[in-house]
Design an enzyme around this catalytic site. Structure first.
Site, short mmCIF file in Angstrom:
data_model
loop_
_atom_site.label_atom_id
_atom_site.label_comp_id
_atom_site.label_asym_id
_atom_site.label_seq_id
_atom_site.Cartn_x
_atom_site.Cartn_y
_atom_site.Cartn_z
N LYS A 22 45.35 65.06 32.40
CA LYS A 22 44.18 64.25 31.99
C LYS A 22 42.98 65.15 31.73
O LYS A 22 42.28 65.02 30.71
CB LYS A 22 43.83 63.26 33.10
CG LYS A 22 42.45 62.63 32.99
CD LYS A 22 42.14 61.65 34.10
CE LYS A 22 41.63 62.28 35.34
NZ LYS A 22 40.19 62.60 35.35
N ASN A 23 42.75 66.11 32.65
CA ASN A 23 41.52 66.92 32.57
C ASN A 23 41.59 68.04 31.55
O ASN A 23 40.62 68.77 31.36
CB ASN A 23 41.16 67.45 33.95
CG ASN A 23 40.69 66.33 34.87
OD1 ASN A 23 40.48 65.20 34.41
ND2 ASN A 23 40.56 66.62 36.15
N CYS A 120 28.37 59.08 40.59
CA CYS A 120 29.67 58.43 40.76
C CYS A 120 29.99 58.46 42.25
O CYS A 120 29.26 59.01 43.06
CB CYS A 120 30.75 59.10 39.93
SG CYS A 120 31.50 60.50 40.71
N ARG A 125 26.65 64.57 40.83
CA ARG A 125 27.28 65.21 39.65
C ARG A 125 26.29 65.35 38.50
O ARG A 125 26.47 64.78 37.43
CB ARG A 125 28.54 64.42 39.25
CG ARG A 125 29.56 64.44 40.37
CD ARG A 125 30.81 63.70 40.01
NE ARG A 125 31.63 64.47 39.06
CZ ARG A 125 32.76 63.99 38.56
NH1 ARG A 125 33.16 62.78 38.88
NH2 ARG A 125 33.47 64.70 37.71
N ASP A 309 40.54 68.26 43.69
CA ASP A 309 41.25 67.04 43.28
C ASP A 309 42.53 66.81 44.05
O ASP A 309 43.19 65.79 43.86
CB ASP A 309 41.57 67.09 41.78
CG ASP A 309 40.31 67.02 40.94
OD1 ASP A 309 40.38 67.30 39.73
OD2 ASP A 309 39.24 66.72 41.50
N ARG A 401 43.10 55.16 35.94
CA ARG A 401 42.32 56.12 35.16
C ARG A 401 43.04 57.47 35.09
O ARG A 401 42.86 58.22 34.13
CB ARG A 401 40.94 56.34 35.82
CG ARG A 401 40.06 55.13 35.78
CD ARG A 401 38.67 55.48 36.21
NE ARG A 401 38.16 56.62 35.44
CZ ARG A 401 36.94 57.12 35.60
NH1 ARG A 401 36.12 56.61 36.50
NH2 ARG A 401 36.54 58.14 34.87
C1 EPZ Z 1 35.86 68.33 36.51
O1 EPZ Z 1 34.69 67.57 36.74
C2 EPZ Z 1 37.03 67.37 36.68
N1 EPZ Z 1 36.93 66.30 35.69
C3 EPZ Z 1 37.01 66.79 38.10
O2 EPZ Z 1 38.17 65.97 38.24
C4 EPZ Z 1 37.10 67.94 39.09
O3 EPZ Z 1 37.03 67.44 40.40
C5 EPZ Z 1 35.95 68.93 38.85
O4 EPZ Z 1 35.98 69.38 37.47
C6 EPZ Z 1 36.03 70.16 39.75
O5 EPZ Z 1 37.24 70.80 39.55
C7 EPZ Z 1 37.36 66.53 34.43
O6 EPZ Z 1 37.77 67.63 34.09
C8 EPZ Z 1 37.26 65.38 33.47
P1 EPZ Z 1 32.14 70.44 37.76
P2 EPZ Z 1 33.24 68.20 36.38
O7 EPZ Z 1 31.11 70.47 36.69
O8 EPZ Z 1 33.34 69.08 35.20
C9 EPZ Z 1 28.07 70.56 40.20
C10 EPZ Z 1 39.36 64.04 38.79
O9 EPZ Z 1 39.60 63.52 39.89
N2 EPZ Z 1 27.38 70.59 38.90
O10 EPZ Z 1 33.10 71.57 37.86
O11 EPZ Z 1 32.25 67.09 36.34
C11 EPZ Z 1 28.79 69.25 40.46
O12 EPZ Z 1 27.89 68.29 40.99
C12 EPZ Z 1 37.98 64.57 38.49
O13 EPZ Z 1 40.21 64.21 37.88
C13 EPZ Z 1 26.00 70.73 38.86
O14 EPZ Z 1 25.34 70.82 39.89
O15 EPZ Z 1 32.96 69.08 37.68
C14 EPZ Z 1 29.84 69.67 41.44
O16 EPZ Z 1 29.26 69.70 42.73
C15 EPZ Z 1 37.00 64.28 39.63
N3 EPZ Z 1 25.37 70.78 37.65
C16 EPZ Z 1 30.20 71.09 41.01
O17 EPZ Z 1 29.10 71.53 40.20
C17 EPZ Z 1 26.07 70.70 36.47
O18 EPZ Z 1 25.44 70.75 35.39
C18 EPZ Z 1 31.47 71.20 40.20
O19 EPZ Z 1 31.39 70.23 39.16
C19 EPZ Z 1 27.47 70.55 36.53
C20 EPZ Z 1 28.11 70.52 37.75
#
Ligand code: EPZ
Length: 431
Positions: A22-23, A120, A125, A309, A401
């Site tokens: 999915k991701n 969420c 996030r 995840d 989802r």
């Molecule tokens: C991706 O989310 C995945 N989703 C998530 O999977 C996964 O948990 C996550 O990466 C971490 O591996 C998809 O790929 C669609 P991040 P993403 O940006 O990109 C902080 C699932 O269950 N952050 O790597 O949104 C954020 O708050 C989902 O399939 C900022 O602070 O995650 C988090 O604490 C859930 N500012 C950390 O970084 C930003 O601009 C990592 O988030 C961006 C992120």
């Protein structure tokens, strides 16, 4: 709303086909916006989030065809006639990955209006790193009325980007934006997840010039145009780990078809420490457990560390371990929504800030529980498969989802599981 009913106790035996990730599929779909030629994606999963992303891209003007039942699960996307640069709130609020249209729209059309995703269940996030990096590339970013108003005069300019923390989405947005920018972009502290690498490999096939894929520093030399290509989505390593936990907790023996060990070394190592053997077969991975589950300590980290995840799923497995385990969630600030629900089934878990202390118990008991987010939901399914008696899981739209035909795949291995549609439940209650 649909529910899932599980009677626990059956060891899973047999094979489960693993779907495309999915991701990886979600950013790959957004990459179609970068060219006016057709992008053909195969091994696509058929999930609610994929349909949401298809609807989002279609309202931008992307011509899509998706044959989920056909062999190869192919989707074609053609962004030759994009006529709308707005990603509306009603779609973005249902799926945060919608923000991944921002980079491509800016890079190809010089403007985009994308709803802020909002928070969420697992955390705030924010997307501040996406926005700062795009501004570093020359974009003018205004936040008003709940929307990101982004524009750039001419083309985005290559820049040296340094992310203060690893972000999968920010890395993906910048990879796509930089592919069509003028000059060289260096992304420091880049995410190394296999799904990020899958996007980068597809962009290369579309003509992008990218070096350092899979490392913490990615160098992109912008080109004027990108072309279409055929690309197969990688196997879903999180779905693989999820079914491995289901096989392990039931003391079963399951072969996961299409699964790839090279995408999930840290996960396999964690299962080994818990007494679960995962071995490679010519068709994928075999998971079996015949001894006791051992307590172990887990800390979630960006790839190649243990994936966040998989945290909830591992917690369900460890709740039946001999001894204690400590789980520490370092990526999201509120990713323990599954804990109170698991405790209704008899687990012994104490939360201390970002850490959870789990004391193994001899057995779990079925209960009525509620799904809260995608991975929390599936941890309840895993616990229910081993619990004594009946479990009813409410709000399973969260599951749909990210997991394709979950109950079918589990029932195919002997699980006593069924989906109760809202009509059926009224009929049952009426009777
Ligand atoms: C991706 O989310 C995945 N989703 C998530 O999977 C996964 O948990 C996550 O990466 C971490 O591996 C998809 O790929 C669609 P991040 P993403 O940006 O990109 C902080 C699932 O269950 N952050 O790597 O949104 C954020 O708050 C989902 O399939 C900022 O602070 O995650 C988090 O604490 C859930 N500012 C950390 O970084 C930003 O601009 C990592 O988030 C961006 C992120």
């Amino acid at each position: 709303m649909d529910k899932i009913r599980i009677i626990g106790g059956a060891p899973l035996q047999g094979t489960i086909p693993i779907s495309g990730a999915k991701n990886a599929a979600l950013p790959l779909m957004c990459a179609s916006l970068l060219t006016d030629e057709t992008l053909h994606l195969s091994n696509m999963p058929y999930l609610a989030d994929i349909v949401t992303m298809a609807n989002l891209l279609a309202q931008h003007g992307v011509a899509l065809s998706f044959s989920p039942q056909a062999k190869g699960r192919s989707m074609s996307l053609a962004a030759a006639n994009v006529h709308n640069l707005t990603a509306p709130y009603e779609l973005v609020r249902t799926m945060r990955a919608s923000v991944l249209v921002l980079g491509p729209l800016l890079a190809r059309f010089g403007a985009a209006k994308v709803s802020l995703p909002g928070g969420c269940a697992i955390g705030a996030r924010p997307i501040d790193m996406h926005l700062k990096a795009l501004a570093d590339m020359g974009a003018q970013i205004d936040l008003r009325d709940g929307y990101i108003h982004a524009k750039v005069a001419g083309r985005l300019k290559g820049a040296a980007i340094q992310f203060e923390k690893v972000s999968v989405g920010a890395t993906e947005n910048l990879l796509m934006a930089a592919s069509l920018a003028e000059g060289v972009t260096v992304i420091g502290n880049a995410a190394r997840e296999p799904e990020v690498c899958d996007l980068a490999h597809c962009l290369q096939k579309m003509g992008a010039r990218i070096e350092g894929i899979g490392t913490g520093e990615i160098r992109v030399t912008g080109v004027d145009t990108l072309h279409g290509c055929d690309y197969a989505v990688i196997a879903d390593r999180i779905e693989t780990g999820t079914f491995a936990a289901a096989a392990a907790i039931t003391g079963g023996d399951v072969e996961l078809l299409g699964a790839r060990a090279d995408l999930m070394q840290a996960t396999i190592a964690a299962f080994a420490e818990a007494g679960v053997e995962i071995s490679e077969t010519p068709r994928g991975l075999r998971v079996c457990r015949d001894g006791r589950i051992s307590g172990t300590d887990i800390m979630t980290q960006p790839y190649p560390g243990f994936p966040t995840d998989m945290q909830a799923q591992m917690m369900a497995l460890l709740s039946l371990a001999d001894g204690a385990s400590m789980v520490t969630e370092t990526i999201f600030e509120n990713r323990y929504m599954h804990v109170p629900e698991l405790m209704r089934m008899g687990t012994k878990i104490v939360l201390h800030g970002a850490s959870a202390m789990i004391r193994g118990v001899p057995e779990l008991r079925g209960a009525e529980v509620m799904a809260t987010d995608l991975r929390a939901s599936v941890s309840l399914v895993i616990a229910a498969l081993a619990a004594k008696g009946e479990t009813i899981i409410h709000r399973i739209y969260h599951l749909d989802r990210g997991y394709e035909r979950l109950e079918e795949k589990l029932a195919g291995c002997g699980a006593n599981i069924e989906r109760i549609t809202s009509r059926q439940s009224v009929k049952v209650e009426a009777a």
